[in-house]
Motif scaffolding. Structure first.
Motif, PDB file in Angstrom:
ATOM      1  N   LEU A  68     -35.032 -36.944  24.379  1.00  0.00           N
ATOM      2  CA  LEU A  68     -36.490 -37.040  24.337  1.00  0.00           C
ATOM      3  C   LEU A  68     -37.092 -36.103  23.304  1.00  0.00           C
ATOM      4  N   PHE A  69     -36.364 -35.021  22.977  1.00  0.00           N
ATOM      5  CA  PHE A  69     -36.842 -34.021  22.021  1.00  0.00           C
ATOM      6  C   PHE A  69     -35.774 -33.707  20.994  1.00  0.00           C
ATOM      7  N   ARG A  70     -36.226 -33.322  19.825  1.00  0.00           N
ATOM      8  CA  ARG A  70     -35.378 -32.599  18.868  1.00  0.00           C
ATOM      9  C   ARG A  70     -35.745 -31.146  19.036  1.00  0.00           C
ATOM     10  N   ARG A  71     -34.750 -30.319  19.298  1.00  0.00           N
ATOM     11  CA  ARG A  71     -34.971 -28.893  19.500  1.00  0.00           C
ATOM     12  C   ARG A  71     -34.805 -28.194  18.153  1.00  0.00           C
ATOM     13  N   LEU A  72     -35.902 -27.664  17.639  1.00  0.00           N
ATOM     14  CA  LEU A  72     -35.925 -27.019  16.339  1.00  0.00           C
ATOM     15  C   LEU A  72     -36.138 -25.521  16.520  1.00  0.00           C
ATOM     16  N   PRO A  73     -35.756 -24.710  15.531  1.00  0.00           N
ATOM     17  CA  PRO A  73     -35.965 -23.261  15.668  1.00  0.00           C
ATOM     18  C   PRO A  73     -37.424 -22.879  15.904  1.00  0.00           C
TER      19      PRO A  73
END
Length: 191
Positions: free
Chosen positions: A52-57
């Protein structure tokens, strides 16, 4: 009939994280840790078999599937809220008591929110104070503060007064953060 729906806690975590694009901000709203929100979303993703998400810094980004899922999940929570308020009308009719930091009171229109007819159904009383303890003791439901500070498990949302960048913060218990009354107050301030 058997309903095929995932965990409601997972859906709540997803919906809050998607609105804020932050596990930390979602956690503040829900009154849990960012790790708990992340784990709930991860379990939801595993049960659905999609990301559901792209986890970015620097934060979160909704995937195409997450962006498609969010409006229906939000609408479902609105339907549940409406159904709950129909059978328990006292929840809908409850007016909030609102504290206003003296530094914020100077920036608001004279007599706000009493002069606002659209807020009449939502605000019972307004008191000039910056004492967060009044929320903990249930003397206030929400507080408008001039400065960001840490308030433990309370929800804290930065707002823009009348569309102008301003350091105003709406603080309340997590359970009241997204209620109709809070949304009406925030909409009146941000419009």
């Amino acid at each position: 009939m058997t309903y095929r729906i995932p965990s409601l806690n997972g859906l709540k975590a997803f919906e809050a994280a998607a609105r804020h694009l932050s596990f930390k901000a979602a956690a503040a709203e829900l009154g849990v840790t960012a790790g708990a929100v992340s784990q709930q979303v991860k379990r939801l993703e595993m049960s659905l078999g999609i990301s559901l998400f792209r986890r970015l810094p620097q934060g979160l980004l909704l995937t195409r599937e997450g962006a498609a899922y969010l409006p229906d999940v939000s609408r479902a929570f609105d339907v549940l809220t409406d159904a709950t308020e129909m059978v328990a009308p006292a929840l809908n009719g409850r007016k909030l008591s609102l504290g206003v930091d003296p530094l914020v009171a100077d920036r608001l229109p004279n007599g706000w929110p009493r002069h606002s007819k659209e807020l009449e159904p939502y605000v019972r009383e307004t008191r000039v104070t910056d004492d967060v303890e009044l929320i903990w003791s249930n003397e206030l439901d929400a507080l408008l503060l001039a400065a960001k500070t840490r308030h433990g498990s309370l929800s804290e949302r930065a707002i823009r007064l009348n569309g102008i960048a301003a350091a105003l913060y709406f603080v309340t218990r997590p359970g009241l953060a997204e209620c109709r009354q809070s949304r009406a107050i925030l909409d009146a301030l941000e419009s």
